[in-house]
Write a protein that holds these residues in place. Structure first.
Motif, mmCIF file in Angstrom:
data_model
loop_
_atom_site.group_PDB
_atom_site.id
_atom_site.type_symbol
_atom_site.label_atom_id
_atom_site.label_comp_id
_atom_site.label_asym_id
_atom_site.label_seq_id
_atom_site.Cartn_x
_atom_site.Cartn_y
_atom_site.Cartn_z
ATOM 1 N N LEU A 12 113.565 29.670 42.674
ATOM 2 C CA LEU A 12 114.673 28.763 42.946
ATOM 3 C C LEU A 12 115.675 29.413 43.908
ATOM 4 O O LEU A 12 116.133 28.787 44.867
ATOM 5 C CB LEU A 12 115.367 28.356 41.645
ATOM 6 C CG LEU A 12 116.542 27.402 41.778
ATOM 7 C CD1 LEU A 12 116.077 26.079 42.380
ATOM 8 C CD2 LEU A 12 117.196 27.169 40.426
ATOM 9 N N LEU A 13 116.022 30.687 43.676
ATOM 10 C CA LEU A 13 116.935 31.402 44.577
ATOM 11 C C LEU A 13 116.336 31.533 45.974
ATOM 12 O O LEU A 13 117.033 31.377 46.980
ATOM 13 C CB LEU A 13 117.280 32.781 44.007
ATOM 14 C CG LEU A 13 118.183 32.785 42.773
ATOM 15 C CD1 LEU A 13 118.328 34.199 42.232
ATOM 16 C CD2 LEU A 13 119.537 32.192 43.094
ATOM 17 N N GLY A 14 115.028 31.796 46.065
ATOM 18 C CA GLY A 14 114.365 31.885 47.360
ATOM 19 C C GLY A 14 114.387 30.553 48.099
ATOM 20 O O GLY A 14 114.616 30.497 49.310
ATOM 21 N N ALA A 15 114.171 29.456 47.380
ATOM 22 C CA ALA A 15 114.208 28.130 47.998
ATOM 23 C C ALA A 15 115.610 27.796 48.499
ATOM 24 O O ALA A 15 115.781 27.248 49.595
ATOM 25 C CB ALA A 15 113.723 27.072 47.007
ATOM 26 N N ILE A 16 116.615 28.126 47.710
ATOM 27 C CA ILE A 16 118.004 27.865 48.121
ATOM 28 C C ILE A 16 118.351 28.692 49.357
ATOM 29 O O ILE A 16 118.933 28.181 50.319
ATOM 30 C CB ILE A 16 118.975 28.163 46.954
ATOM 31 C CG1 ILE A 16 118.803 27.112 45.850
ATOM 32 C CG2 ILE A 16 120.431 28.194 47.435
ATOM 33 C CD1 ILE A 16 119.543 27.435 44.565
ATOM 34 N N ALA A 17 117.986 29.978 49.347
ATOM 35 C CA ALA A 17 118.290 30.851 50.486
ATOM 36 C C ALA A 17 117.580 30.380 51.754
ATOM 37 O O ALA A 17 118.184 30.329 52.833
ATOM 38 C CB ALA A 17 117.903 32.296 50.173
ATOM 39 N N SER A 18 116.312 30.023 51.660
ATOM 40 C CA SER A 18 115.591 29.578 52.861
ATOM 41 C C SER A 18 116.101 28.224 53.342
ATOM 42 O O SER A 18 116.222 27.990 54.536
ATOM 43 C CB SER A 18 114.081 29.539 52.619
ATOM 44 O OG SER A 18 113.770 28.603 51.611
ATOM 45 N N GLY A 19 116.447 27.327 52.439
ATOM 46 C CA GLY A 19 117.022 26.042 52.835
ATOM 47 C C GLY A 19 118.362 26.216 53.521
ATOM 48 O O GLY A 19 118.663 25.559 54.526
ATOM 49 N N TRP A 20 119.174 27.108 52.994
ATOM 50 C CA TRP A 20 120.484 27.379 53.610
ATOM 51 C C TRP A 20 120.301 27.969 55.010
ATOM 52 O O TRP A 20 121.006 27.595 55.941
ATOM 53 C CB TRP A 20 121.289 28.330 52.725
ATOM 54 C CG TRP A 20 122.617 28.673 53.287
ATOM 55 C CD1 TRP A 20 123.719 27.887 53.352
ATOM 56 C CD2 TRP A 20 122.982 29.910 53.897
ATOM 57 N NE1 TRP A 20 124.748 28.547 53.950
ATOM 58 C CE2 TRP A 20 124.322 29.806 54.299
ATOM 59 C CE3 TRP A 20 122.298 31.107 54.130
ATOM 60 C CZ2 TRP A 20 124.984 30.836 54.936
ATOM 61 C CZ3 TRP A 20 122.981 32.135 54.756
ATOM 62 C CH2 TRP A 20 124.306 31.988 55.153
#
Length: 184
Positions: A12-20
């Motif tokens: 989830l943190l990886g998805a948020i970071a890449s989306g940002w």
């Protein structure tokens, strides 16, 4: 903690970071303004520029020249100029980088700038500095940076320089230190 919960949090943190990061790259602001591509690039080029009377003003050689379409400026990688004096002999001027403003009347050279006088016009003179502005209309060179001028048996260091290629005159402007070693 359960390994599934840990894995879920990490993903989830990886998805948020890449989306940002994707959002940030697609919405540049301030310092992140996207640069335009050059409208032309010359590789391994040689350009001879003529003055209003049709005489050679300078010849420029280098591996890469790029023109920015937005502001009409050019950047040069390791440019090398052959600048004729009024007798038709050539000063050899080279640097790590070059910059030509939109009007094209001056050339800014940066990084290990070196100018050598024509070999058949004694005394042999070398100018070394980190920045040099060439005014091609008047055949002059200027800088406010530290400069070293060498001639056989003579080394001069100072701040600032004005050089007239036509007259073979070089003037250091301030804080000049000279070392003379006579040849025997």
């Amino acid at each position: 903690m359960n390994w599934r919960l840990t894995l879920t949090v990490v993903l989830l943190l990886g998805a948020i970071a890449s989306g940002w990061q994707v959002w940030r790259m697609s919405h540049p602001g301030g310092d992140d303004v996207l640069r335009t591509r050059p409208d032309y690039v010359l590789r391994d080029y040689e350009i001879t520029s003529l003055d209003k009377q049709g005489r050679e003003s300078f010849t420029l050689r280098g591996p890469v020249l790029q023109r920015d379409p937005a502001d009409k400026t050019m950047t040069l990688a390791t440019p090398r100029f052959q600048v004729p004096d009024r007798s038709g002999r050539y000063w050899d001027v080279q640097a790590q980088q070059g910059f030509v403003p939109a009007d094209g009347n001056q050339l800014e050279l940066r990084g290990q700038v070196r100018a050598d006088s024509p070999p058949d016009a004694p005394p042999a003179t070398r100018i070394e500095t980190d920045r040099l502005t060439l005014d091609m209309r008047a055949n002059l060179a200027r800088t406010t940076e530290e400069v070293t001028v060498t001639r056989p048996g003579l080394t001069m260091r100072g701040l600032g320089l004005e050089a007239d290629f036509d007259r073979q005159q070089v003037s250091l402007l301030s804080q000049v230190h000279t070392r003379y070693v006579p040849s025997h």
